[in-house]
Structure formats: structure tokens, C-alpha cells
Design a protein around this motif. Structure first.
Motif: not given
Length: 360
Positions: A240-265
Motif C-alpha cells: 500500500k502507499v501511505k495515504s497522503n498526497p505527497y507519497d501518492i504523487m511520489a509513488e506515481v512519479y517514480k514507479n508509475g500508475p497505481v490502483e486506487v479504490a474510492f466510494t462512488v455516488y
């Protein structure tokens, strides 16, 4: 953009809100029990589109998307196939953080950063199957093969969907992204050429309702000159990637796209353009997609850029933006990924029994 590995920190995940669907506090984010009359009503409603388009604070445009023009609420709900992982599994999963010294751009799009990787810009269609959990994982992994190993390959969602079995969930009735990545790590996934996605035409024929059945695990390439085990591609251990914007951005920037899950309304089905945030309607379920970038709109709204798998007739040519930095709909609370493994490129492995439970 050149690729280089950056150090990251691994720690064990601990959630403070176990009652929520994606670790989002508040019962209002849970899928609600809906009456049969609501379930049988159209998912697309002019009243919802009107409410959003007349709201100057909405920040996004709604439309009657062709993708769901004939869908009921019940049919739409079946596409939202993310199941909640147990607290035990989540707390035993490694989570990564990235050094804060990494300077990140204000805008980033993986499609242009790695323009040699054609898979990043593909928009697929999950049909009438609740297989989003499998699409998000497989699509992210195939992008990472190109980014890390310069291997352009399209991988089989069908393999993961059909062969992971009860461990991942219930196939077309939903699954868990974390277990999808664990399957990719331990058992790999064949190429799309070997095992194409089963639902190429959607659920238009008689007898396909109330749900589209999960395809059977065949473990045999459709092409006679390909071997199943030799077509397998693997990921390294799921994380998992730590749930804050910086770590998510850094993960995508260095390693590529990630899978995310969210609630749909309900209102999300109407998304056309702009930076989405929930305006109206009840929670219908959990959905998984591929996060490929971020930016800031002309109106100053920070956003995430994501690729959906509802074909290009939905949303902004198949993509959507959602508000960044506030955990909108839980978008920053459930990020799953894995690095591509070289072992799929150099050795054969033993097939798993299609009818047995997967043990990790």
C-alpha cells in the motif's frame, strides 16, 4: 522521462477507522440499502445533471453519458466491485513512504512522462462485470513493465478475474485489490493475447441478467502456439502507499500508475469533465481505477488524473479528474501497487490449480 529507483520507507499499516468502506470516517459513505423501485430506476437522471450544472460551486460538468444510457441503478452498482479487505490483512501489509527531498512537478501525466508506453493511454471497458478490482491492478502492472523494463505488453484481466478464485473475492461480483496484487506476485498473469477479456460485447443478449457470470479459469492460451506458463508476468510483493498526497504523487512519479479504490455516488455516473467532487446522491459501492497523474485546474482546484474502464464514451474520453488533497470519496485512502518482477522474464513457474484456494 528517465527511470531510477528511489529509496522508500516501509512500515505496517494501521487504520483508525475500521468501520468505514475505504477508511473514510462516517457511515454516510457506506453503500445504502435501496428499495427495488430505486434499483430498477435509470442510473442517469436529468435532475441530477441539472443540479450539478446549475451549481456554481460544483467545479465539474455533468451529462447523460452514452455508456450508461440504458443502465438501471442495480446494473450500475454491479460495476462497483471493490470489496473491503479485512483489518488483519490490512495491518499486515507493507506501506511505503517516499523521501520528502524529492521535488515533484506541479503537473504530471504518466502518458507524456513515459510516452513510449502505449498501455498507459489505453481506455478499456469492463462490460457488465464487477471486475474493476482486476482492471486497476493489471493495467497498472503492465504500465510498470514498460516503465521499469522497457517491455510493452498488454496483460490479461481475464486470468486474474477467472483464476484467483475465492481468495480475491467473487469474480464478476467483486474482489479485493490487495489480493489481486498478491495473486500477481505469487501466480502472475498471462498476456492479453493468451487470454483475452471474456466480455467483448457487453451484456446485451437475452439471459445475461441479473448478472454476468464470472468466466471459467481455463489456463490455456487461445493461440495454439503459446504456452500458458511461459506467458506469465509477475509483480513483486504487494504493498500500500501511505495515504497522503505527497507519497501518492511520489509513488506515481517514480514507479508509475497505481490502483486506487474510492466510494462512488450516484452523481459520479454523470461525470463529463472538470474536477469531480461529490455533490448529490447516495453511496452505491466501491470502485477501482488507475491513477496516472495530477495537476491544478484553471480555477485553482488541485486534482488527481485517473483512467477509468468504462470506455471512451464515458467521462472525459474515458478519463476523469477528482479533487486532490482532501481525500475526496476516499480516493487517497486506498492505494495499492507492486513493482514488476524480472522472474517472469527468465523462468517458468508451476500453474496453480484452478479449483483450489490460493494461499499466500
Amino acid at each position: 522521462m528517465g527511470f531510477s529507483f528511489m529509496p522508500f520507507t516501509i512500515f505496517i499499516l494501521a487504520f483508525s477507522s475500521p468501520s468505514s468502506f475505504f477508511n473514510i470516517a462516517g457511515a454516510e459513505t457506506q453503500p445504502q440499502h435501496l428499495s427495488s423501485s430505486i434499483l430498477n430506476s435509470p442510473i442517469l437522471k436529468e435532475s441530477i445533471a441539472k443540479e450539478i450544472n446549475e451549481n456554481p460551486e460544483a467545479g465539474w460538468e455533468a451529462a447523460i453519458n452514452p455508456r450508461f444510457s440504458n443502465f438501471t441503478v442495480a446494473q450500475f452498482k454491479r460495476l462497483l466491485g471493490v470489496k473491503k479487505s479485512s483489518r488483519k490483512e490490512l495491518t499486515s501489509t507493507p506501506v511505503i513512504t517516499h523521501p520528502k527531498s524529492l521535488k515533484l512537478p506541479k503537473n504530471f501525466d504518466a502518458r507524456t512522462a513515459w510516452s513510449q508506453c502505449s498501455t498507459i493511454g489505453r481506455i478499456l471497458d469492463q462490460g457488465h462485470c464487477g471486475s474493476c478490482w482486476a482492471f486497476g491492478a493489471v493495467e497498472s502492472l503492465q504500465d510498470r513493465f514498460c516503465i521499469h523494463f522497457d517491455v510493452n505488453v498488454t496483460l490479461s484481466v481475464n486470468d486474474l478475474l477467472a483464476c484467483c478464485g475465492f481468495l480475491c473475492g467473487m469474480g464478476c461480483d467483486g474482489g479485493e485489490p490487495l489480493y489481486a496484487w498478491r495473486y500477481l506476485s505469487h501466480h502472475g498473469v498471462v498476456s492479453e493475447e493468451c487470454d483475452p477479456y471474456f466480455d467483448q460485447i457487453g451484456c446485451a443478449h437475452p439471459g445475461c441478467e441479473p448478472s454476468y457470470p464470472t468466466p471459467k479459469c481455463v489456463k490455456k492460451c487461445v493461440s495454439g502456439n503459446q504456452l500458458w506458463r511461459k506467458s506469465k508476468h509477475y509483480s513483486v510483493r504487494a504493498y500500500k502507499v501511505k495515504s497522503n498526497p505527497y507519497d501518492i504523487m511520489a509513488e506515481v512519479y517514480k514507479n508509475g500508475p497505481v490502483e486506487v479504490a474510492f466510494t462512488v455516488y450516484e452523481d459520479f455516473a454523470h461525470y463529463k469533465s472538470g474536477v469531480y467532487k461529490h455533490i448529490t446522491g447516495v453511496a452505491l459501492g466501491g470502485h477501482a481505477v488507475k491513477l496516472i497523474g495530477w495537476g491544478t485546474s484553471d480555477d485553482g482546484e488541485d486534482y488527481w488524473l485517473l483512467a477509468n474502464q468504462w470506455n471512451r464514451s464515458w467521462g472525459d474520453d474515458g478519463y476523469f479528474k477528482i479533487k486532490r488533497g482532501t481525500n475526496e470519496c476516499g480516493i487517497e485512502a486506498d492505494i495499492t501497487a507492486g513493482l514488476p518482477s524480472s522472474k517472469n522474464l527468465i523462468r517458468e513457474v508451476t500453474d496453480m490449480d484452478a479449483n483450489s484456494d490460493v494461499s499466500f
